[in-house]
Design an enzyme around this catalytic site. Structure first.
Site, PDB file in Angstrom:
ATOM      1  N   SER A 198       0.841  -1.187   0.000  1.00  0.00           N
ATOM      2  CA  SER A 198       0.000   0.000   0.000  1.00  0.00           C
ATOM      3  C   SER A 198       0.890   1.256   0.000  1.00  0.00           C
ATOM      4  CB  SER A 198      -0.935  -0.038   1.207  1.00  0.00           C
ATOM      5  OG  SER A 198      -1.946   0.926   1.111  1.00  0.00           O
ATOM      6  N   ASP A 241      -8.678  -6.722  -4.647  1.00  0.00           N
ATOM      7  CA  ASP A 241      -8.261  -5.393  -4.191  1.00  0.00           C
ATOM      8  C   ASP A 241      -8.778  -4.351  -5.184  1.00  0.00           C
ATOM      9  OD1 ASP A 241      -7.038  -3.094  -3.312  1.00  0.00           O
ATOM     10  OD2 ASP A 241      -5.000  -3.889  -3.328  1.00  0.00           O
ATOM     11  N   HIS A 295      -8.011  -5.268  -0.264  1.00  0.00           N
ATOM     12  CA  HIS A 295      -6.701  -4.633  -0.127  1.00  0.00           C
ATOM     13  C   HIS A 295      -5.924  -5.163   1.073  1.00  0.00           C
ATOM     14  CE1 HIS A 295      -3.640  -1.585  -0.549  1.00  0.00           C
ATOM     15  NE2 HIS A 295      -3.882  -1.113   0.657  1.00  0.00           N
TER      16      HIS A 295
END
Length: 367
Positions: free
Chosen positions: A149, A314, A347
């Site tokens: 991320s 995601d 995610h």
């Protein structure tokens, strides 16, 4: 405590620290943890970069929540990033609230917290702060930089801005720029914080934070970390501790109760102003912007080997974002491997039990 594992440290580096946006910090404090030992040749260092709501407590207990480190599934004895072999470093990012210089830090020039007088920062500024830390630790070259991320954004920035210092990059569930949709979600969170009367223009007392606004910001963001499939499997439309709906605005559904818990627990460990500044840094992130939108040109000087990992469910940083990075690296002639992994967890999959990801990362590090 085993001296190889979880040494909580903090260092203040005097002198001006210039920022990409034109601001200057009069000094820089970096809070970090290390795991393992640096070898005699200083060739076994791995930097792990955390995501938006993470911190330096990578693989050791968090001092506020008491919970285990946020990536103990990847980092630890017998794991792909094993402190028995690697010297692992994880630093709280610039702008954070767990010891590194951020909005809640005391401005040495005024003796008061920076609050909203803290200068706006970027992902590149976070990386430069980490570079200062590595200089302090005597680490010239990194065997790898790993991040998911926002951590992946930092890892990519390391390869671009410090090409000679990074041998390998593992970028997981990330992107080379923040999309309009992601900026929009962040703005909802920021407005929730700033609409809370306790925010007081950012000048709130530590014991009277804008807790309601920050909790809502966390709730909104947390939805983006999950997937419809994962939410349906975990909660569906099941009710919370009741047999029928209340026809009111209590938490009738399990998913509502879960989100409220996420929001309230987040307030205990995170600073609202840090949330504003770090989300803004992510919004400004665009590796291709200095090269007129040409991402391949951004990667032209890299010297690292790359491993990109994405997850099928995601939708915050979908596989299309990783493929864009891979195409740009290919165009730049950089060695890159890429895998899209099946997962129903959205995610957050990179933080959960992901044996396939562990195999990919472990294989890449030892190849």
């Amino acid at each position: 405590m085993d001296e190889r594992f979880g040494l909580d440290r903090r260092v203040t580096l005097p002198g001006d620290f210039p920022l990409a946006g034109g601001g200057v910090l009069p000094e820089l404090t970096i809070a970090y943890e290390t795991y393992g030992k640096l070898n005699a040749n200083a060739t076994n260092a791995i930097l792990v970069c955390h995501a938006l709501t993470g911190d330096q407590y990578l693989a050791s207990a968090h001092p506020v929540t008491g919970k285990a480190g946020w990536w103990t599934r990847l980092v630890g004895p017998g794991k792909p990033v094993d402190p028995e072999h690697w010297f692992v470093i994880c630093a709280n990012v610039l702008g954070g609230c767990m010891g590194s210089t951020g909005p809640s830090s005391i401005d040495p020039r005024s003796g008061q917290p920076f609050a909203m007088n803290f200068p706006v920062i970027t992902i590149a500024d976070m990386v430069e702060a980490q570079a200062r830390l590595l200089d302090h630790l005597g680490v010239g070259t990194l065997a790898a930089v790993i991040g998911g991320s926002m951590g992946g954004m930092q890892a990519l920035t390391w390869a671009v801005n410090h090409p000679a210092r990074v041998k390998k990059v593992v970028a997981i569930a990330t992107a080379a720029r923040h999309s309009a949709q992601n900026i929009a979600f962040h703005e909802v969170g920021r407005q929730a914080i700033m609409a809370d009367p306790m925010w007081a223009g950012g000048a709130y007392a530590a014991d009277k934070p804008p807790a309601a606004g920050l909790a809502v910001a966390r709730m909104a963001a947390h939805i983006t970390y999950l997937s419809e499939e994962g939410l349906t499997e975990k909660f569906g439309r099941r009710l919370q501790d009741r047999d029928a709906v209340s026809f009111g605005f209590d938490a009738d559904f399990q998913v509502e109760s879960y989100l409220r818990h996420q929001g309230l627990s987040f307030v205990e460990r995170f600073d609202a102003n840090s949330y504003l500044y770090i989300t803004r840094a992510m919004d400004y992130f665009d590796l291709a912007q200095p090269h007129e939108g040409n991402l391949a040109r951004s990667f032209a000087g890299v010297q690292s080997r790359f491993c990109l990992v994405s997850f099928t469910s995601d939708w915050l940083y979908p596989t299309t974002e990783s493929r864009r990075i891979v195409r740009a690296l290919n165009a730049a002639g950089a060695p890159v491997s890429f895998v899209e992994l099946e997962s129903p967890f959205g995610h957050d999959a990179f933080l959960l039990d992901a044996p396939e990801m562990n195999r990919v990362v472990g294989g890449f590090l030892t190849a």
